[in-house]
Motif scaffolding. Structure first.
Motif, PDB file in Angstrom:
ATOM      1  N   PHE A 145     129.149  52.953  70.815  1.00 50.56           N
ATOM      2  CA  PHE A 145     128.138  52.174  71.527  1.00 50.56           C
ATOM      3  C   PHE A 145     128.483  50.695  71.405  1.00 50.56           C
ATOM      4  N   LYS A 168     123.843  48.218  72.844  1.00 45.75           N
ATOM      5  CA  LYS A 168     123.394  49.615  72.928  1.00 45.75           C
ATOM      6  C   LYS A 168     123.035  50.150  71.541  1.00 45.75           C
ATOM      7  N   ASP A 194     119.322  51.457  71.950  1.00 45.52           N
ATOM      8  CA  ASP A 194     119.277  52.877  72.304  1.00 45.52           C
ATOM      9  C   ASP A 194     118.102  53.606  71.663  1.00 45.52           C
ATOM     10  N   ALA A 195     117.885  53.348  70.376  1.00 45.13           N
ATOM     11  CA  ALA A 195     116.761  54.026  69.708  1.00 45.13           C
ATOM     12  C   ALA A 195     115.405  53.547  70.258  1.00 45.13           C
ATOM     13  N   HIS A 223     115.240  55.427  73.683  1.00 52.35           N
ATOM     14  CA  HIS A 223     115.230  56.893  73.723  1.00 52.35           C
ATOM     15  C   HIS A 223     114.443  57.552  72.597  1.00 52.35           C
ATOM     16  N   VAL A 224     114.062  56.783  71.588  1.00 47.62           N
ATOM     17  CA  VAL A 224     113.225  57.361  70.535  1.00 47.62           C
ATOM     18  C   VAL A 224     111.784  56.876  70.694  1.00 47.62           C
ATOM     19  N   ARG A 250     119.641  46.204  64.483  1.00 47.82           N
ATOM     20  CA  ARG A 250     119.333  47.559  64.928  1.00 47.82           C
ATOM     21  C   ARG A 250     118.109  48.110  64.184  1.00 47.82           C
TER      22      ARG A 250
END
Lengths: 224, 261
Positions: B105, B109, B113-114, B117-118, B162
Protein backbone atom coordinates in the motif's frame (compact mmCIF):
# COMPACT_ATOMS: atom_id res chain seq x y z
CA UNK A 1 17.28 -25.19 -51.86
CA UNK A 2 14.64 -27.44 -53.30
CA UNK A 3 14.88 -29.63 -50.24
CA UNK A 4 14.18 -26.73 -47.93
CA UNK A 5 11.22 -25.68 -50.06
CA UNK A 6 9.89 -29.21 -49.88
CA UNK A 7 10.26 -29.21 -46.13
CA UNK A 8 8.28 -26.01 -45.84
CA UNK A 9 5.58 -27.39 -48.09
CA UNK A 10 5.39 -30.48 -45.91
CA UNK A 11 5.08 -28.32 -42.82
CA UNK A 12 2.38 -26.21 -44.39
CA UNK A 13 0.37 -29.30 -45.25
CA UNK A 14 0.50 -30.47 -41.65
CA UNK A 15 -0.41 -27.16 -40.12
CA UNK A 16 -4.22 -27.41 -40.13
CA UNK A 17 -4.06 -30.73 -38.25
CA UNK A 18 -1.42 -29.42 -35.89
CA UNK A 19 -3.55 -26.34 -35.22
CA UNK A 20 -6.44 -28.53 -34.14
CA UNK A 21 -4.12 -30.30 -31.73
CA UNK A 22 -2.80 -26.98 -30.48
CA UNK A 23 -6.32 -25.79 -29.73
CA UNK A 24 -6.91 -28.80 -27.50
CA UNK A 25 -3.54 -28.32 -25.78
CA UNK A 26 -4.33 -24.67 -25.06
CA UNK A 27 -7.75 -25.71 -23.79
CA UNK A 28 -6.28 -28.24 -21.34
CA UNK A 29 -3.77 -25.62 -20.23
CA UNK A 30 -6.38 -22.91 -19.67
CA UNK A 31 -8.94 -25.11 -17.93
CA UNK A 32 -6.28 -26.53 -15.61
CA UNK A 33 -5.05 -23.09 -14.57
CA UNK A 34 -8.50 -21.55 -14.16
CA UNK A 35 -9.67 -24.30 -11.83
CA UNK A 36 -6.52 -25.52 -10.09
CA UNK A 37 -5.35 -22.08 -8.96
CA UNK A 38 -8.44 -21.37 -6.80
CA UNK A 39 -8.84 -25.03 -5.81
CA UNK A 40 -5.20 -25.06 -4.72
CA UNK A 41 -5.85 -22.09 -2.43
CA UNK A 42 -8.77 -23.95 -0.86
CA UNK A 43 -6.60 -27.06 -0.40
CA UNK A 44 -3.85 -24.97 1.20
CA UNK A 45 -6.42 -23.65 3.71
CA UNK A 46 -7.32 -27.24 4.51
CA UNK A 47 -3.64 -28.10 4.86
CA UNK A 48 -3.22 -25.29 7.42
CA UNK A 49 -6.60 -25.80 9.13
CA UNK A 50 -6.88 -25.99 12.90
CA UNK A 51 -9.10 -29.04 12.60
CA UNK A 52 -6.75 -32.06 12.56
CA UNK A 53 -9.16 -34.19 10.46
CA UNK A 54 -9.29 -31.64 7.65
CA UNK A 55 -5.55 -31.18 7.89
CA UNK A 56 -4.93 -34.89 7.73
CA UNK A 57 -7.23 -35.42 4.75
CA UNK A 58 -5.68 -32.62 2.69
CA UNK A 59 -2.21 -33.77 3.64
CA UNK A 60 -2.99 -37.28 2.38
CA UNK A 61 -4.52 -35.85 -0.80
CA UNK A 62 -1.44 -33.75 -1.55
CA UNK A 63 0.83 -36.65 -0.74
CA UNK A 64 -0.95 -38.98 -3.17
CA UNK A 65 -1.16 -36.40 -5.95
CA UNK A 66 2.52 -35.59 -5.68
CA UNK A 67 3.65 -39.13 -5.00
CA UNK A 68 2.13 -40.91 -8.00
CA UNK A 69 2.62 -40.27 -11.75
CA UNK A 70 0.17 -37.90 -13.40
CA UNK A 71 -0.21 -40.47 -16.18
CA UNK A 72 -1.47 -43.05 -13.68
CA UNK A 73 -3.87 -40.48 -12.22
CA UNK A 74 -5.26 -39.84 -15.69
CA UNK A 75 -5.81 -43.57 -16.18
CA UNK A 76 -7.64 -43.84 -12.89
CA UNK A 77 -9.87 -40.83 -13.61
CA UNK A 78 -10.59 -42.15 -17.11
CA UNK A 79 -11.02 -45.88 -16.46
CA UNK A 80 -12.10 -45.66 -12.83
CA UNK A 81 -15.80 -44.99 -13.44
CA UNK A 82 -16.08 -48.23 -15.43
CA UNK A 83 -13.80 -50.54 -13.48
CA UNK A 84 -14.81 -49.31 -10.04
CA UNK A 85 -18.47 -48.34 -10.49
CA UNK A 86 -19.39 -50.09 -13.72
CA UNK A 87 -20.42 -46.82 -15.35
CA UNK A 88 -20.02 -46.83 -19.15
CA UNK A 89 -18.37 -43.59 -20.18
CA UNK A 90 -18.77 -41.90 -23.53
CA UNK A 91 -15.99 -40.83 -25.84
CA UNK A 92 -16.49 -37.22 -24.77
CA UNK A 93 -15.45 -38.22 -21.28
CA UNK A 94 -11.83 -38.53 -22.44
CA UNK A 95 -11.29 -34.77 -22.46
CA UNK A 96 -13.22 -34.39 -19.21
CA UNK A 97 -11.00 -37.00 -17.61
CA UNK A 98 -7.97 -34.99 -18.69
CA UNK A 99 -9.44 -31.79 -17.22
CA UNK A 100 -10.30 -33.50 -13.92
CA UNK A 101 -6.97 -35.30 -13.67
CA UNK A 102 -4.93 -32.20 -14.39
CA UNK A 103 -6.96 -29.92 -12.12
CA UNK A 104 -6.76 -32.17 -9.06
CA UNK A 105 -3.07 -32.86 -9.67
CA UNK A 106 -2.04 -29.25 -10.16
CA UNK A 107 -4.24 -28.05 -7.28
CA UNK A 108 -2.09 -30.18 -4.96
CA UNK A 109 1.13 -28.58 -6.21
CA UNK A 110 -0.32 -25.08 -6.10
CA UNK A 111 -1.63 -25.74 -2.57
CA UNK A 112 1.90 -26.33 -1.35
CA UNK A 113 3.15 -23.23 -3.15
CA UNK A 114 0.41 -21.13 -1.55
CA UNK A 115 1.20 -22.63 1.84
CA UNK A 116 4.89 -21.77 1.53
CA UNK A 117 3.94 -18.19 0.64
CA UNK A 118 1.32 -17.79 3.35
CA UNK A 119 3.54 -19.25 6.06
CA UNK A 120 6.44 -17.01 5.06
CA UNK A 121 4.39 -13.90 5.85
CA UNK A 122 5.62 -12.13 8.99
CA UNK A 123 3.23 -12.28 11.97
CA UNK A 124 3.48 -8.50 12.23
CA UNK A 125 1.29 -8.06 9.16
CA UNK A 126 -1.53 -10.03 10.78
CA UNK A 127 -1.04 -8.18 14.06
CA UNK A 128 -1.13 -4.76 12.42
CA UNK A 129 -4.29 -5.74 10.52
CA UNK A 130 -5.92 -7.01 13.72
CA UNK A 131 -5.11 -3.80 15.59
CA UNK A 132 -6.58 -1.74 12.76
CA UNK A 133 -9.82 -3.71 13.01
CA UNK A 134 -9.74 -5.59 9.71
CA UNK A 135 -11.91 -8.71 9.64
CA UNK A 136 -10.21 -12.06 9.02
CA UNK A 137 -11.51 -12.04 5.46
CA UNK A 138 -10.23 -8.52 4.80
CA UNK A 139 -6.91 -9.31 6.43
CA UNK A 140 -6.36 -12.27 4.16
CA UNK A 141 -7.56 -10.85 0.86
CA UNK A 142 -6.41 -7.23 1.28
CA UNK A 143 -3.22 -7.55 3.27
CA UNK A 144 -1.83 -11.07 3.14
CA UNK A 145 -2.78 -12.58 -0.21
CA UNK A 146 -1.50 -9.78 -2.48
CA UNK A 147 1.89 -10.08 -0.80
CA UNK A 148 1.76 -13.87 -1.02
CA UNK A 149 1.24 -13.66 -4.79
CA UNK A 150 4.40 -11.62 -5.15
CA UNK A 151 6.35 -14.11 -3.06
CA UNK A 152 5.16 -17.22 -4.89
CA UNK A 153 5.23 -15.93 -8.46
CA UNK A 154 8.58 -17.53 -9.41
CA UNK A 155 7.42 -20.92 -8.08
CA UNK A 156 4.10 -20.58 -9.92
CA UNK A 157 5.93 -19.77 -13.16
CA UNK A 158 7.87 -23.01 -12.80
CA UNK A 159 4.68 -24.96 -12.32
CA UNK A 160 2.91 -23.31 -15.25
CA UNK A 161 5.81 -24.10 -17.56
CA UNK A 162 5.73 -27.73 -16.43
CA UNK A 163 1.99 -27.73 -17.12
CA UNK A 164 2.53 -26.69 -20.75
CA UNK A 165 4.74 -29.70 -21.27
CA UNK A 166 2.57 -32.03 -19.14
CA UNK A 167 -0.44 -31.42 -21.41
CA UNK A 168 1.19 -33.92 -23.77
CA UNK A 169 0.27 -36.63 -21.24
CA UNK A 170 -3.34 -36.36 -22.43
CA UNK A 171 -1.99 -38.44 -25.31
CA UNK A 172 -1.97 -41.48 -23.02
CA UNK A 173 -5.77 -41.61 -22.90
CA UNK A 174 -6.06 -40.78 -26.59
CA UNK A 175 -7.12 -37.18 -26.36
CA UNK A 176 -6.16 -35.63 -29.68
CA UNK A 177 -3.95 -32.81 -28.50
CA UNK A 178 -0.81 -31.39 -30.04
CA UNK A 179 1.50 -34.26 -29.24
CA UNK A 180 -0.99 -36.93 -30.36
CA UNK A 181 -1.33 -35.21 -33.73
CA UNK A 182 2.43 -34.92 -34.12
CA UNK A 183 2.88 -38.61 -33.38
CA UNK A 184 0.17 -39.64 -35.83
CA UNK A 185 1.67 -37.46 -38.58
CA UNK A 186 5.17 -38.67 -37.85
CA UNK A 187 4.24 -42.32 -38.16
CA UNK A 188 2.12 -41.67 -41.27
CA UNK A 189 4.94 -39.84 -43.04
CA UNK A 190 7.82 -41.73 -41.44
CA UNK A 191 9.42 -38.32 -40.81
CA UNK A 192 10.72 -36.26 -37.92
CA UNK A 193 9.22 -32.99 -39.15
CA UNK A 194 5.97 -33.17 -37.12
CA UNK A 195 7.95 -33.66 -33.93
CA UNK A 196 10.10 -30.67 -34.77
CA UNK A 197 6.96 -28.64 -35.34
CA UNK A 198 5.52 -29.85 -32.03
CA UNK A 199 8.78 -29.02 -30.26
CA UNK A 200 8.75 -25.51 -31.65
CA UNK A 201 5.14 -25.10 -30.56
CA UNK A 202 5.84 -26.12 -26.94
CA UNK A 203 8.92 -23.93 -26.83
CA UNK A 204 7.13 -20.85 -28.17
CA UNK A 205 4.20 -21.47 -25.82
CA UNK A 206 6.55 -21.54 -22.84
CA UNK A 207 8.43 -18.52 -24.06
CA UNK A 208 5.10 -16.73 -24.03
CA UNK A 209 4.35 -18.00 -20.54
CA UNK A 210 7.73 -16.76 -19.34
CA UNK A 211 7.20 -13.34 -20.89
CA UNK A 212 3.74 -12.97 -19.34
CA UNK A 213 4.93 -14.08 -15.90
CA UNK A 214 7.92 -11.76 -16.08
CA UNK A 215 5.51 -8.95 -16.86
CA UNK A 216 3.51 -9.81 -13.71
CA UNK A 217 6.68 -9.90 -11.64
CA UNK A 218 7.69 -6.50 -12.95
CA UNK A 219 4.24 -5.14 -12.21
CA UNK A 220 4.58 -6.26 -8.61
CA UNK A 221 8.10 -4.94 -8.19
CA UNK A 222 6.89 -1.49 -7.12
CA UNK A 223 7.30 -2.57 -3.50
CA UNK A 224 9.59 -4.81 -1.49
CA UNK B 1 -12.29 7.48 34.97
CA UNK B 2 -9.71 4.93 33.99
CA UNK B 3 -9.21 4.32 30.30
CA UNK B 4 -7.50 1.06 30.93
CA UNK B 5 -7.27 -1.11 34.00
CA UNK B 6 -5.19 -4.24 34.15
CA UNK B 7 -5.47 -6.17 37.38
CA UNK B 8 -3.38 -9.07 38.61
CA UNK B 9 -2.21 -10.12 35.16
CA UNK B 10 -0.41 -13.46 34.97
CA UNK B 11 1.20 -14.70 31.78
CA UNK B 12 3.33 -17.75 31.22
CA UNK B 13 5.25 -18.84 28.12
CA UNK B 14 5.96 -22.56 28.38
CA UNK B 15 7.45 -22.71 31.86
CA UNK B 16 8.59 -19.12 32.03
CA UNK B 17 6.42 -16.82 34.11
CA UNK B 18 6.70 -13.56 32.14
CA UNK B 19 4.15 -11.47 34.01
CA UNK B 20 3.73 -12.03 37.72
CA UNK B 21 0.62 -10.42 39.10
CA UNK B 22 0.93 -7.10 37.30
CA UNK B 23 -1.57 -4.34 37.86
CA UNK B 24 -1.60 -1.15 35.89
CA UNK B 25 -4.16 1.55 35.21
CA UNK B 26 -4.11 4.46 32.84
CA UNK B 27 -6.19 7.59 33.20
CA UNK B 28 -7.47 9.70 30.35
CA UNK B 29 -4.83 12.12 29.06
CA UNK B 30 -2.06 10.39 30.98
CA UNK B 31 1.31 9.51 29.49
CA UNK B 32 2.83 6.41 31.02
CA UNK B 33 6.28 5.09 30.18
CA UNK B 34 7.30 1.55 30.92
CA UNK B 35 11.03 1.02 31.25
CA UNK B 36 13.09 -1.96 32.25
CA UNK B 37 15.70 -4.43 31.04
CA UNK B 38 15.10 -6.70 28.05
CA UNK B 39 13.11 -9.73 29.08
CA UNK B 40 11.45 -7.91 31.96
CA UNK B 41 8.01 -8.48 30.43
CA UNK B 42 7.22 -4.91 29.38
CA UNK B 43 6.56 -5.76 25.74
CA UNK B 44 4.50 -8.78 26.78
CA UNK B 45 2.46 -6.54 29.05
CA UNK B 46 1.75 -4.27 26.09
CA UNK B 47 0.86 -7.23 23.89
CA UNK B 48 -1.53 -8.49 26.56
CA UNK B 49 -3.08 -5.02 26.89
CA UNK B 50 -3.64 -4.87 23.13
CA UNK B 51 -4.89 -8.48 23.14
CA UNK B 52 -2.23 -9.75 20.77
CA UNK B 53 -1.44 -12.22 23.54
CA UNK B 54 -3.98 -13.82 25.83
CA UNK B 55 -3.48 -13.60 29.57
CA UNK B 56 -3.55 -16.67 31.82
CA UNK B 57 -5.41 -14.91 34.58
CA UNK B 58 -6.29 -11.41 35.69
CA UNK B 59 -8.58 -8.71 34.44
CA UNK B 60 -8.45 -6.26 31.53
CA UNK B 61 -10.96 -3.41 31.49
CA UNK B 62 -11.26 -0.68 28.87
CA UNK B 63 -13.53 2.24 29.75
CA UNK B 64 -15.40 0.09 32.25
CA UNK B 65 -16.03 -2.60 29.65
CA UNK B 66 -14.53 -5.90 30.69
CA UNK B 67 -12.41 -7.46 27.97
CA UNK B 68 -11.06 -10.31 30.08
CA UNK B 69 -11.51 -11.59 33.62
CA UNK B 70 -10.61 -14.61 35.68
CA UNK B 71 -13.18 -17.33 35.84
CA UNK B 72 -13.26 -18.14 39.56
CA UNK B 73 -14.18 -21.78 39.01
CA UNK B 74 -11.28 -22.62 36.71
CA UNK B 75 -8.96 -19.87 37.89
CA UNK B 76 -8.30 -19.05 34.24
CA UNK B 77 -8.87 -15.96 32.14
CA UNK B 78 -11.91 -15.79 29.91
CA UNK B 79 -12.41 -13.18 27.20
CA UNK B 80 -15.52 -11.26 26.23
CA UNK B 81 -17.44 -12.27 23.10
CA UNK B 82 -16.18 -11.50 19.62
CA UNK B 83 -18.49 -8.55 19.01
CA UNK B 84 -17.62 -6.96 22.32
CA UNK B 85 -13.88 -7.41 21.81
CA UNK B 86 -14.20 -5.85 18.38
CA UNK B 87 -15.89 -2.86 20.00
CA UNK B 88 -13.23 -2.64 22.70
CA UNK B 89 -10.41 -2.84 20.16
CA UNK B 90 -11.61 0.41 18.64
CA UNK B 91 -10.51 2.25 21.76
CA UNK B 92 -6.79 1.69 21.30
CA UNK B 93 -4.04 1.70 18.70
CA UNK B 94 -0.53 0.27 18.68
CA UNK B 95 2.71 1.44 17.15
CA UNK B 96 5.11 -1.47 16.63
CA UNK B 97 8.85 -1.59 17.00
CA UNK B 98 9.28 -2.62 13.35
CA UNK B 99 6.41 -0.48 12.00
CA UNK B 100 4.50 -3.31 10.27
CA UNK B 101 3.32 -1.02 7.51
CA UNK B 102 1.63 -2.74 4.60
CA UNK B 103 4.38 -2.75 1.96
CA UNK B 104 2.01 -3.07 -1.02
CA UNK B 105 0.00 0.00 0.00
CA UNK B 106 1.15 3.56 -0.63
CA UNK B 107 1.67 5.76 2.42
CA UNK B 108 -1.73 7.41 2.12
CA UNK B 109 -3.46 4.08 1.56
CA UNK B 110 -1.76 2.65 4.66
CA UNK B 111 -3.35 5.49 6.60
CA UNK B 112 -6.78 5.70 4.96
CA UNK B 113 -7.63 2.08 4.14
CA UNK B 114 -8.78 1.09 7.61
CA UNK B 115 -10.83 4.27 8.17
CA UNK B 116 -12.57 3.65 4.84
CA UNK B 117 -13.02 -0.12 4.92
CA UNK B 118 -13.22 -0.78 8.65
CA UNK B 119 -14.87 2.36 10.01
CA UNK B 120 -16.86 3.06 6.87
CA UNK B 121 -15.65 6.63 6.55
CA UNK B 122 -16.25 8.49 3.30
CA UNK B 123 -13.27 8.26 1.01
CA UNK B 124 -12.79 12.01 0.65
CA UNK B 125 -13.05 12.56 4.42
CA UNK B 126 -10.52 9.83 5.10
CA UNK B 127 -8.16 11.26 2.48
CA UNK B 128 -8.45 14.76 3.88
CA UNK B 129 -7.79 13.57 7.43
CA UNK B 130 -4.98 11.33 6.20
CA UNK B 131 -3.27 14.24 4.47
CA UNK B 132 -3.75 16.33 7.60
CA UNK B 133 -2.04 13.64 9.68
CA UNK B 134 0.80 13.39 7.17
CA UNK B 135 1.29 17.14 7.44
CA UNK B 136 1.53 16.80 11.22
CA UNK B 137 4.15 14.11 10.70
CA UNK B 138 6.03 16.32 8.23
CA UNK B 139 5.47 13.82 5.44
CA UNK B 140 2.89 15.47 3.19
CA UNK B 141 5.18 15.01 0.19
CA UNK B 142 5.36 11.24 0.77
CA UNK B 143 1.65 10.45 0.39
CA UNK B 144 2.14 8.45 -2.81
CA UNK B 145 5.44 6.84 -1.86
CA UNK B 146 5.69 3.20 -0.81
CA UNK B 147 7.09 2.18 2.58
CA UNK B 148 10.21 0.67 0.96
CA UNK B 149 11.11 4.12 -0.35
CA UNK B 150 11.12 5.66 3.12
CA UNK B 151 13.66 5.76 5.92
CA UNK B 152 12.92 3.90 9.15
CA UNK B 153 12.03 7.14 10.89
CA UNK B 154 9.62 8.09 8.12
CA UNK B 155 8.07 4.61 8.24
CA UNK B 156 7.51 4.91 11.96
CA UNK B 157 5.89 8.31 11.52
CA UNK B 158 3.56 6.82 8.90
CA UNK B 159 2.77 4.01 11.34
CA UNK B 160 1.90 6.59 14.00
CA UNK B 161 -0.33 8.43 11.52
CA UNK B 162 -1.99 5.13 10.59
CA UNK B 163 -2.78 4.41 14.23
CA UNK B 164 -4.04 7.95 14.84
CA UNK B 165 -6.32 7.86 11.79
CA UNK B 166 -8.70 5.57 13.68
CA UNK B 167 -9.00 8.07 16.56
CA UNK B 168 -8.01 5.71 19.35
CA UNK B 169 -8.58 6.76 22.96
CA UNK B 170 -5.19 5.42 23.93
CA UNK B 171 -2.11 4.81 21.84
CA UNK B 172 0.43 2.14 22.79
CA UNK B 173 4.03 2.29 21.63
CA UNK B 174 6.14 -0.84 21.70
CA UNK B 175 9.75 0.37 21.65
CA UNK B 176 9.00 2.73 18.77
CA UNK B 177 12.60 3.76 18.23
CA UNK B 178 14.48 0.54 18.91
CA UNK B 179 14.91 -0.21 15.20
CA UNK B 180 16.23 3.27 14.42
CA UNK B 181 19.59 5.01 14.55
CA UNK B 182 19.99 8.03 16.89
CA UNK B 183 19.22 10.59 14.22
CA UNK B 184 15.99 8.87 13.13
CA UNK B 185 15.13 8.22 16.77
CA UNK B 186 15.18 11.97 17.30
CA UNK B 187 12.63 12.68 14.59
CA UNK B 188 10.23 10.00 15.85
CA UNK B 189 10.53 11.15 19.46
CA UNK B 190 9.79 14.68 18.32
CA UNK B 191 6.55 13.48 16.75
CA UNK B 192 5.55 11.59 19.90
CA UNK B 193 6.26 14.69 21.97
CA UNK B 194 4.00 16.70 19.70
CA UNK B 195 1.22 14.17 20.38
CA UNK B 196 1.73 14.68 24.10
CA UNK B 197 0.85 18.33 23.58
CA UNK B 198 -2.43 17.21 22.00
CA UNK B 199 -3.44 15.38 25.19
CA UNK B 200 -3.50 11.96 23.61
CA UNK B 201 -3.31 9.19 26.17
CA UNK B 202 -0.16 7.18 25.59
CA UNK B 203 1.51 4.11 27.04
CA UNK B 204 5.09 3.87 25.85
CA UNK B 205 7.51 1.00 26.27
CA UNK B 206 10.91 2.51 25.64
CA UNK B 207 14.64 2.37 26.23
CA UNK B 208 15.00 6.12 25.71
CA UNK B 209 15.45 7.22 29.30
CA UNK B 210 15.75 10.96 28.78
CA UNK B 211 12.65 10.85 26.62
CA UNK B 212 10.70 8.83 29.19
CA UNK B 213 11.70 11.25 31.91
CA UNK B 214 10.70 14.33 29.91
CA UNK B 215 7.44 13.20 28.46
CA UNK B 216 5.83 10.99 31.11
CA UNK B 217 3.34 11.76 33.79
CA UNK B 218 4.21 8.42 35.30
CA UNK B 219 7.11 6.01 34.86
CA UNK B 220 6.87 2.30 35.56
CA UNK B 221 10.02 0.31 36.08
CA UNK B 222 9.62 -3.40 35.40
CA UNK B 223 12.06 -6.23 36.00
CA UNK B 224 11.61 -10.00 35.97
CA UNK B 225 7.88 -9.82 35.36
CA UNK B 226 7.00 -7.51 38.21
CA UNK B 227 6.58 -3.77 38.61
CA UNK B 228 9.52 -2.79 40.79
CA UNK B 229 8.69 0.87 41.02
CA UNK B 230 6.11 3.30 39.82
CA UNK B 231 5.87 7.04 40.19
CA UNK B 232 6.58 10.42 38.70
CA UNK B 233 9.74 10.58 36.55
CA UNK B 234 11.52 12.42 39.37
CA UNK B 235 10.65 9.71 41.86
CA UNK B 236 11.72 6.81 39.68
CA UNK B 237 14.85 8.37 38.21
CA UNK B 238 16.15 9.43 41.60
CA UNK B 239 15.02 6.25 43.29
CA UNK B 240 17.11 4.66 45.98
CA UNK B 241 15.79 1.23 45.06
CA UNK B 242 18.74 -1.05 44.35
CA UNK B 243 17.22 -2.76 41.33
CA UNK B 244 16.14 0.54 39.78
CA UNK B 245 19.56 2.04 40.35
CA UNK B 246 21.28 -0.97 38.87
CA UNK B 247 19.22 -0.63 35.71
CA UNK B 248 19.39 3.12 35.37
CA UNK B 249 23.09 3.07 36.18
CA UNK B 250 24.73 5.76 34.18
CA UNK B 251 21.40 7.20 33.04
CA UNK B 252 20.39 7.79 36.61
CA UNK B 253 23.64 9.52 37.51
CA UNK B 254 23.60 11.62 34.39
CA UNK B 255 20.01 12.64 34.82
CA UNK B 256 20.28 13.47 38.49
CA UNK B 257 23.42 15.53 37.83
CA UNK B 258 21.54 17.40 35.14
CA UNK B 259 18.71 17.93 37.58
CA UNK B 260 21.00 19.51 40.19
CA UNK B 261 22.37 22.08 37.77
Amino acid sequence: MEQIMNWFAEMAAMLPQLFDGMAVTVQIFAVTLIFSLPLGLLVSFGRMAKNPVIRWITKAYISIMRGTPLMLQLFIVYFGPYYIFGIRVTNDYRLWAVFIGFVINYAAYFAEIYRSGIQSMPAGQYEAAKLLGYSRFQTFFKIIFPQVIKRILPAVTNEVITLVKDTSLAFTISVIEMFTVAKQLASAQAAMTPFVAAGIFYYVFNLLVAVVMEHFEKKLSYYQ
Amino acid sequence: MYLLEMNHIQKKFENLQVLKDISLSVKEGEIVSIIGPSGSGKSTLLRCATMLETIDSGEIVYLEEKAAWTDPGRNQAVYAGKAKLKEIRKSYGLVFQNFNLFPHFSVIKNITDAPIHVQGKKKEDALREGMELLRKMGLEDKADAYPCQLSGGQCQRVAIARALALNPKVLFFDEPTSALDPELTGEVLKVIRSLADLDITMVIVTHEMAFARDISDRVIFMADGVIVEEGTPEEVFSSSNERTQAFLGRYGEMLSREGKK
